[in-house]
Design a protein around this motif. Structure first.
Motif, PDB file in Angstrom:
ATOM      1  N   LEU A  42     -55.540  20.098 -17.625  1.00 47.96           N
ATOM      2  CA  LEU A  42     -54.938  21.189 -18.302  1.00 47.96           C
ATOM      3  C   LEU A  42     -53.376  20.605 -18.342  1.00 47.96           C
ATOM      4  O   LEU A  42     -52.935  19.971 -17.593  1.00 47.96           O
ATOM      5  CB  LEU A  42     -54.692  22.183 -17.167  1.00 47.96           C
ATOM      6  CG  LEU A  42     -56.419  22.692 -16.846  1.00 47.96           C
ATOM      7  CD1 LEU A  42     -56.117  23.540 -15.561  1.00 47.96           C
ATOM      8  CD2 LEU A  42     -57.035  23.254 -17.950  1.00 47.96           C
ATOM      9  N   VAL A  43     -52.869  21.128 -19.771  1.00 52.72           N
ATOM     10  CA  VAL A  43     -51.412  20.683 -20.064  1.00 52.72           C
ATOM     11  C   VAL A  43     -50.648  22.005 -20.233  1.00 52.72           C
ATOM     12  O   VAL A  43     -51.064  22.609 -21.312  1.00 52.72           O
ATOM     13  CB  VAL A  43     -51.374  19.674 -21.316  1.00 52.72           C
ATOM     14  CG1 VAL A  43     -50.019  19.297 -21.446  1.00 52.72           C
ATOM     15  CG2 VAL A  43     -52.279  18.567 -20.884  1.00 52.72           C
ATOM     16  N   GLU A  44     -49.821  22.156 -19.482  1.00 49.09           N
ATOM     17  CA  GLU A  44     -48.825  23.287 -19.906  1.00 49.09           C
ATOM     18  C   GLU A  44     -47.453  22.980 -20.657  1.00 49.09           C
ATOM     19  O   GLU A  44     -47.450  21.665 -20.707  1.00 49.09           O
ATOM     20  CB  GLU A  44     -48.168  23.919 -18.539  1.00 49.09           C
ATOM     21  CG  GLU A  44     -49.236  24.305 -17.354  1.00 49.09           C
ATOM     22  CD  GLU A  44     -49.638  23.254 -16.296  1.00 49.09           C
ATOM     23  OE1 GLU A  44     -49.780  23.664 -15.245  1.00 49.09           O
ATOM     24  OE2 GLU A  44     -49.232  21.931 -16.660  1.00 49.09           O
ATOM     25  N   ALA A  46     -56.449  23.095 -22.733  1.00 47.85           N
ATOM     26  CA  ALA A  46     -57.517  22.475 -21.861  1.00 47.85           C
ATOM     27  C   ALA A  46     -58.182  21.553 -22.592  1.00 47.85           C
ATOM     28  O   ALA A  46     -58.497  21.611 -23.800  1.00 47.85           O
ATOM     29  CB  ALA A  46     -58.554  23.509 -21.489  1.00 47.85           C
ATOM     30  N   SER A  47     -58.587  20.277 -22.210  1.00 47.98           N
ATOM     31  CA  SER A  47     -59.257  19.156 -22.813  1.00 47.98           C
ATOM     32  C   SER A  47     -60.553  19.060 -21.961  1.00 47.98           C
ATOM     33  O   SER A  47     -60.223  18.991 -20.642  1.00 47.98           O
ATOM     34  CB  SER A  47     -58.506  18.413 -23.396  1.00 47.98           C
ATOM     35  OG  SER A  47     -57.797  17.553 -22.382  1.00 47.98           O
ATOM     36  N   GLY A  48     -61.384  18.325 -22.472  1.00 48.44           N
ATOM     37  CA  GLY A  48     -62.575  17.717 -21.692  1.00 48.44           C
ATOM     38  C   GLY A  48     -63.924  18.586 -21.396  1.00 48.44           C
ATOM     39  O   GLY A  48     -64.924  18.061 -21.135  1.00 48.44           O
ATOM     40  N   GLY A  86     -52.889  22.241 -13.760  1.00 55.24           N
ATOM     41  CA  GLY A  86     -52.018  21.276 -14.742  1.00 55.24           C
ATOM     42  C   GLY A  86     -50.992  20.564 -13.898  1.00 55.24           C
ATOM     43  O   GLY A  86     -50.931  20.798 -12.716  1.00 55.24           O
ATOM     44  N   GLN A  87     -50.100  19.956 -14.757  1.00 47.71           N
ATOM     45  CA  GLN A  87     -48.874  19.204 -13.739  1.00 47.71           C
ATOM     46  C   GLN A  87     -47.772  19.977 -13.643  1.00 47.71           C
ATOM     47  O   GLN A  87     -46.884  19.769 -12.795  1.00 47.71           O
ATOM     48  CB  GLN A  87     -48.434  17.945 -14.689  1.00 47.71           C
ATOM     49  CG  GLN A  87     -47.465  18.308 -15.823  1.00 47.71           C
ATOM     50  CD  GLN A  87     -48.356  18.935 -17.044  1.00 47.71           C
ATOM     51  OE1 GLN A  87     -49.555  19.211 -17.327  1.00 47.71           O
ATOM     52  NE2 GLN A  87     -47.283  19.451 -17.804  1.00 47.71           N
ATOM     53  N   ASN A 103     -59.225  26.884 -26.648  1.00 47.09           N
ATOM     54  CA  ASN A 103     -59.110  26.393 -25.314  1.00 47.09           C
ATOM     55  C   ASN A 103     -57.799  26.508 -24.619  1.00 47.09           C
ATOM     56  O   ASN A 103     -57.454  25.488 -23.912  1.00 47.09           O
ATOM     57  CB  ASN A 103     -60.094  25.097 -25.358  1.00 47.09           C
ATOM     58  CG  ASN A 103     -60.828  24.875 -24.291  1.00 47.09           C
ATOM     59  OD1 ASN A 103     -61.556  25.793 -23.804  1.00 47.09           O
ATOM     60  ND2 ASN A 103     -60.936  23.637 -23.793  1.00 47.09           N
ATOM     61  N   THR A 104     -57.214  27.527 -24.964  1.00 50.46           N
ATOM     62  CA  THR A 104     -55.926  27.734 -24.553  1.00 50.46           C
ATOM     63  C   THR A 104     -55.445  29.056 -23.742  1.00 50.46           C
ATOM     64  O   THR A 104     -56.191  30.109 -24.134  1.00 50.46           O
ATOM     65  CB  THR A 104     -54.893  27.699 -25.479  1.00 50.46           C
ATOM     66  OG1 THR A 104     -54.948  26.240 -25.965  1.00 50.46           O
ATOM     67  CG2 THR A 104     -53.470  27.725 -25.210  1.00 50.46           C
ATOM     68  N   VAL A 105     -54.616  28.982 -22.737  1.00 44.42           N
ATOM     69  CA  VAL A 105     -54.301  30.328 -22.052  1.00 44.42           C
ATOM     70  C   VAL A 105     -52.998  30.563 -22.178  1.00 44.42           C
ATOM     71  O   VAL A 105     -52.327  29.417 -22.090  1.00 44.42           O
ATOM     72  CB  VAL A 105     -54.751  30.218 -20.621  1.00 44.42           C
ATOM     73  CG1 VAL A 105     -54.336  31.222 -19.748  1.00 44.42           C
ATOM     74  CG2 VAL A 105     -56.237  30.106 -20.388  1.00 44.42           C
ATOM     75  N   TYR A 106     -52.422  31.737 -22.110  1.00 44.63           N
ATOM     76  CA  TYR A 106     -50.880  31.692 -22.282  1.00 44.63           C
ATOM     77  C   TYR A 106     -50.301  32.902 -21.292  1.00 44.63           C
ATOM     78  O   TYR A 106     -51.244  33.511 -20.695  1.00 44.63           O
ATOM     79  CB  TYR A 106     -50.924  32.521 -23.758  1.00 44.63           C
ATOM     80  CG  TYR A 106     -51.147  31.665 -24.951  1.00 44.63           C
ATOM     81  CD1 TYR A 106     -52.629  32.202 -25.503  1.00 44.63           C
ATOM     82  CD2 TYR A 106     -50.696  30.752 -25.514  1.00 44.63           C
ATOM     83  CE1 TYR A 106     -53.284  31.279 -26.525  1.00 44.63           C
ATOM     84  CE2 TYR A 106     -51.218  30.105 -26.465  1.00 44.63           C
ATOM     85  CZ  TYR A 106     -52.246  30.688 -27.068  1.00 44.63           C
ATOM     86  OH  TYR A 106     -52.740  29.556 -28.030  1.00 44.63           O
TER      87      TYR A 106
END
Length: 125
Positions: free
Chosen positions: A4-6, A24-26, A116-117, A77-80
């Motif tokens: 997860l990358v913000e 999101a990936s994977g 995520g980070q 595949n994204t959340v906001y």
């Protein structure tokens, strides 16, 4: 492995807006419950908002109701997290998290599997 990358954090003045994204990936997360949490300096991480799988029900912490909106685009595949009328007390590192397939909206951090980070949001008065 899910990643997860913000993105979308930054510095704004009080009353301003930001939109955070969590890509999101994977793995496809369309059925996963997704959440946003935040951690301010010197404080514990707290729940902000969540949404159940397949764009279902949402929950918000009382302090952001009417100002923040969580949404998802399963095709991307994204959340906001749309954040309006930001206040200095919204300053924190914001984290995206994914729980389990077909999990409803949950405010409980331990029910989230992937994190995520984080992205920094700073609101000045």
């Amino acid at each position: 492995q899910v990643q997860l990358v913000e993105s979308g954090g930054g510095a704004v003045q009080a009353g301003g807006s930001l939109r955070l994204s969590c890509a999101a990936s994977g793995r496809t997360l369309s059925t996963f419950g997704m959440g946003w949490f935040r951690q301010a300096p010197g404080k514990e991480r707290e729940f902000v908002a969540c949404i159940s799988g397949r764009d279902g029900p949402t929950l918000y912490v009382e302090s952001v109701k009417g100002r923040f909106t969580i949404s998802r685009d399963n095709a991307k595949n994204t959340v906001y997290l749309q954040m309006n009328v930001l206040k200095p007390e919204d300053t924190a590192v914001y984290y995206c998290a994914a729980s389990y397939p077909f999990r409803g909206a949950t405010t409980v951090q331990s029910e989230y599997t992937y994190w995520g980070q984080g992205t920094q949001v700073t609101v000045s008065s």
